[in-house]
Design a protein around this motif. Structure first.
Motif, PDB file in Angstrom:
ATOM      1  N   ASP A 185     -22.273  19.558 -51.392  1.00 32.27           N
ATOM      2  CA  ASP A 185     -21.237  19.005 -52.277  1.00 32.27           C
ATOM      3  C   ASP A 185     -20.265  20.102 -52.681  1.00 32.27           C
ATOM      4  O   ASP A 185     -20.501  21.289 -52.434  1.00 32.27           O
ATOM      5  CB  ASP A 185     -21.859  18.302 -53.486  1.00 32.27           C
ATOM      6  N   LEU A 205     -10.884  15.424 -51.167  1.00 30.45           N
ATOM      7  CA  LEU A 205     -12.176  14.883 -50.745  1.00 30.45           C
ATOM      8  C   LEU A 205     -12.178  14.571 -49.254  1.00 30.45           C
ATOM      9  O   LEU A 205     -13.143  14.882 -48.546  1.00 30.45           O
ATOM     10  CB  LEU A 205     -12.494  13.614 -51.533  1.00 30.45           C
ATOM     11  N   TRP A 208     -12.498  17.753 -47.221  1.00 28.11           N
ATOM     12  CA  TRP A 208     -13.880  18.264 -47.260  1.00 28.11           C
ATOM     13  C   TRP A 208     -14.793  17.430 -46.373  1.00 28.11           C
ATOM     14  O   TRP A 208     -15.537  17.966 -45.554  1.00 28.11           O
ATOM     15  CB  TRP A 208     -14.345  18.272 -48.715  1.00 28.11           C
ATOM     16  N   PHE A 226     -22.224   9.134 -48.461  1.00 24.92           N
ATOM     17  CA  PHE A 226     -21.323   9.923 -49.293  1.00 24.92           C
ATOM     18  C   PHE A 226     -21.679   9.615 -50.740  1.00 24.92           C
ATOM     19  O   PHE A 226     -21.765   8.449 -51.142  1.00 24.92           O
ATOM     20  CB  PHE A 226     -19.862   9.574 -49.024  1.00 24.92           C
ATOM     21  N   ASP A 229     -18.693  13.526 -54.504  1.00 24.68           N
ATOM     22  CA  ASP A 229     -18.140  14.577 -53.661  1.00 24.68           C
ATOM     23  C   ASP A 229     -19.223  15.212 -52.795  1.00 24.68           C
ATOM     24  O   ASP A 229     -19.011  16.260 -52.184  1.00 24.68           O
ATOM     25  CB  ASP A 229     -17.439  15.651 -54.499  1.00 24.68           C
ATOM     26  N   GLY A 230     -20.395  14.570 -52.730  1.00 22.94           N
ATOM     27  CA  GLY A 230     -21.501  15.077 -51.929  1.00 22.94           C
ATOM     28  C   GLY A 230     -21.722  14.265 -50.673  1.00 22.94           C
ATOM     29  O   GLY A 230     -21.197  13.163 -50.513  1.00 22.94           O
ATOM     30  N   VAL A 231     -22.539  14.818 -49.783  1.00 17.75           N
ATOM     31  CA  VAL A 231     -22.845  14.149 -48.524  1.00 17.75           C
ATOM     32  C   VAL A 231     -24.298  14.422 -48.163  1.00 17.75           C
ATOM     33  O   VAL A 231     -24.802  15.531 -48.347  1.00 17.75           O
ATOM     34  CB  VAL A 231     -21.900  14.629 -47.397  1.00 17.75           C
ATOM     35  N   PHE A 277     -17.935  25.166 -51.920  1.00 19.74           N
ATOM     36  CA  PHE A 277     -18.959  24.155 -51.685  1.00 19.74           C
ATOM     37  C   PHE A 277     -20.319  24.813 -51.562  1.00 19.74           C
ATOM     38  O   PHE A 277     -20.447  26.029 -51.395  1.00 19.74           O
ATOM     39  CB  PHE A 277     -18.655  23.368 -50.404  1.00 19.74           C
ATOM     40  N   SER A 310     -32.074  18.672 -52.174  1.00 15.96           N
ATOM     41  CA  SER A 310     -31.117  18.552 -53.274  1.00 15.96           C
ATOM     42  C   SER A 310     -31.258  19.715 -54.249  1.00 15.96           C
ATOM     43  O   SER A 310     -30.254  20.307 -54.679  1.00 15.96           O
ATOM     44  CB  SER A 310     -31.349  17.216 -53.986  1.00 15.96           C
ATOM     45  N   GLU A 313     -29.939  22.964 -52.702  1.00 17.96           N
ATOM     46  CA  GLU A 313     -28.468  23.065 -52.757  1.00 17.96           C
ATOM     47  C   GLU A 313     -28.014  23.521 -54.140  1.00 17.96           C
ATOM     48  O   GLU A 313     -27.026  24.258 -54.276  1.00 17.96           O
ATOM     49  CB  GLU A 313     -27.852  21.710 -52.390  1.00 17.96           C
TER      50      GLU A 313
END
Length: 360
Positions: A185, A205, A208, A226, A229-231, A277, A310, A313
């Motif tokens: 993210d 967005l 990115w 998605f 703003d994370g993936v 990021f 998660s 990150e």
């Protein structure tokens, strides 16, 4: 009078064809069985997709092989050259070309085309014309199915779309996937969005996601979701080895990092702030399935591996790194990584061996 083989098949069986390539190959074979002198055929269907406008299947009678060509311009657009891919293919087969609008002159309707080895007799021409008429109904079914699949894939992704199309529409249904998980993210995006116009936020967005998702897809991965703003993406093990999946995931995050570096340079030249990021990789199992209410479902990923990637990150900022890699991934790759030692992850009982890419 006995109904020709082609027309009988179109009436009784063609609607059960599971794909356009199978339909075209079966139709062409039956026309040849009805003594039509065909060298090949082409079938074009509209494809409501963010990038693809149409799909064309090309069949060669000599081998029975069907290949697919994608069109990235609007159907019927002039000057692109791609709208003539079917006709160009048929012309290269060496025969005269017969083009048929199956559902009338609508610009986005199915189109059939044939390359014929010699001029048709009146009876053969009538049969070909009748075949196009009878093909309208089964092709309408195929076109609807193709449209639905394209729309579902655009909004849900390939894996989730396949589950919906297969009728898995109840809670607590899903699949266990062993894969390399990627979670990434943007940093400080909430604060950044407070100072940017909504249009600029969407543009950032998209930029990115283009780079992170583009890198995932380029190396054989799949974006599952998605999340703001994370993936969340995966590189499934499947029939390949865990080391191959890990190497693909590492290559993808390396490409994404290079893409974001280039993007930040461009944004700097435009007087825009960079887009820092964080991304993490972990190897493990996850359950991908339905959750929600009785009448409103969503797909989500559940399991210890999801929790770990998660949390991993989340260490990117404290450790000053843009990419972090778990020991499970590091153990499966020969790529040179930098060890950051064992780290405690919030909510995870056992410390995790953490690595990063060189020159990060």
């Amino acid at each position: 009078m006995k109904l020709p083989i082609t027309l009988a098949w179109l009436l009784d069986e063609a609607s059960t064809a599971d794909s356009a390539d199978h339909f075209l190959a079966a139709l062409g074979a039956r026309l040849i069985a009805d003594d039509l002198p065909l060298a090949g055929g082409a079938l074009t269907l509209a494809a409501p997709h963010p990038m693809i406008a149409r799909r064309t299947w090309l069949w060669r009678a000599e081998t029975g092989v069907v290949i697919e060509a994608l069109g990235f311009e609007a159907l019927g657009s002039a000057g692109s050259g791609q709208d003539n891919v079917g006709r160009d293919w048929l012309t290269r087969l060496g025969g005269a070309v017969v083009q048929q609008d199956v559902a009338g002159p609508a610009p986005d309707g199915p189109e059939l085309g044939w390359s014929i080895l010699r001029p048709l007799t009146g009876q053969e021409s009538a049969l070909l014309h009748q075949a196009a008429r009878f093909a309208a109904a089964p092709l309408a079914v195929l076109a609807t199915r193709s449209t639905l699949a394209a729309l579902l894939e655009a909004y849900l992704g390939r894996r989730s779309a396949a589950q919906v199309l297969a009728g898995r529409l109840r809670r607590q249904t899903g699949e266990t996937i062993r894969a390399v998980l990627l979670f990434g993210d943007l940093r400080d995006f909430t604060a950044l969005s407070e100072t940017m116009a909504p249009e600029a936020v969407v543009t950032a967005l998209d930029a990115w996601f283009d780079r992170i998702a583009g890198a995932v897809h380029a190396f054989g991965g799949e974006v599952l979701k998605f999340i703001g703003d994370g993936v969340l993406a995966i590189f499934p093990i499947g029939e390949r080895s865990p080391s191959a999946a890990c190497d693909a995931a590492l290559s993808a995050v390396g490409a994404a990092r290079a893409g974001m570096t280039h993007l930040d340079r461009t944004r700097q030249q435009q007087g825009l702030p960079p887009l820092p990021f964080g991304a993490a990789l972990h190897l493990g199992e996850m359950l991908w399935g339905n959750i929600g209410t009785a009448d409103r479902l969503d797909f989500t990923a559940i399991g210890p591996a999801v929790n770990l990637v998660s949390r991993l990150e989340g260490l990117c900022r404290p450790l000053g790194r843009s990419v972090l890699i778990s020991g499970a991934v590091a153990a499966e790759t020969n790529m040179k990584l930098i060890s950051l030692g064992e780290q405690d992850l919030r909510g995870i009982a056992t410390p995790c061996a953490v690595f990063t890419l060189r020159e990060d």
